[in-house]
Enzyme design. Sequence first.
Site, PDB file in Angstrom:
ATOM      1  CG  HIS A  55       8.219   3.866   6.886  1.00  0.00           C
ATOM      2  ND1 HIS A  55       7.743   5.107   7.342  1.00  0.00           N
ATOM      3  CD2 HIS A  55       7.245   3.092   6.826  1.00  0.00           C
ATOM      4  CE1 HIS A  55       6.511   5.178   7.546  1.00  0.00           C
ATOM      5  NE2 HIS A  55       6.100   3.940   7.136  1.00  0.00           N
ATOM      6  CE1 TYR A 113       2.296   3.544   3.257  1.00  0.00           C
ATOM      7  CE2 TYR A 113       1.896   5.179   4.842  1.00  0.00           C
ATOM      8  CZ  TYR A 113       2.695   4.129   4.469  1.00  0.00           C
ATOM      9  OH  TYR A 113       4.025   3.829   5.308  1.00  0.00           O
ATOM     10  CG  HIS A 127       4.947  -0.481   5.696  1.00  0.00           C
ATOM     11  ND1 HIS A 127       4.761  -0.537   6.877  1.00  0.00           N
ATOM     12  CD2 HIS A 127       4.701   0.927   5.359  1.00  0.00           C
ATOM     13  CE1 HIS A 127       4.389   0.458   7.577  1.00  0.00           C
ATOM     14  NE2 HIS A 127       4.430   1.350   6.618  1.00  0.00           N
TER      15      HIS A 127
END
Length: 228
Positions: A157, A107, A159
């Site tokens: 995934h 991230y 968010h």
Amino acid sequence: MMLQGRISRRDVLRAALISGAALAVPGRALAELCQETPHQEEGPFYLNAYDRTRPMPHNNDLTVATGATGLPEGQIIDVTGRVTDEECRPVKGAMVEVWQANARGRYRHVADPNPAPLDPNFLGFGETITDENGMYSFKTIKPGAYPVGGGWVRPPHVHFKVHGGMFHMMFTQMYFAGEEHNRNDFLLNEIAKDERKRLIIEPSRRPGSYTANLYVFNIALQPFRPRT
Ligand SMILES: [Fe+2]
């Protein structure tokens, strides 16, 4: 400035049809189609509007970053869908925010302990506003899986945070069909099997387009209701 990227109006409308979210679906089928989207945890890597590390400018194209020298690593994808209420009526003007790891599972957030490298060509965060049909769209890359600890690996995934109008704020996550780590993911396994299916999305293939895969992820919000 809010940019609409390179996803054409025609692509978005086609996506709505692929999704089966046409408003002509009647009765009980409609109610099931637009059941409130299952919630998922916000997680530790959201960047709110007051966070100085939130990338600027941002819009609905996560593949364009200030100072980039090229395209981000990974498979470029489109993620689009319709935001509705529980009766499949479009929610116009809702804010849709997304954040995700890069192709290596890292991230763009200072708190991410993953030693995998940042990708200077990937923004990692985006936001857009739904149009009059409740539609949103993002251009991004398919994120990588990442280790959490104790042998737990989070599957790829994206968010989502969706808020606007007279609706409860929604935090959820969109997953990718066929990923090996979906099966043992603690967050996916927290919800019922039929709810899980609504968060795990099959790609809609579009050969010949600038990007091979389109993921249609519709989101239904729960309205505030007066206390009785
Ligand atoms: Fe995550």
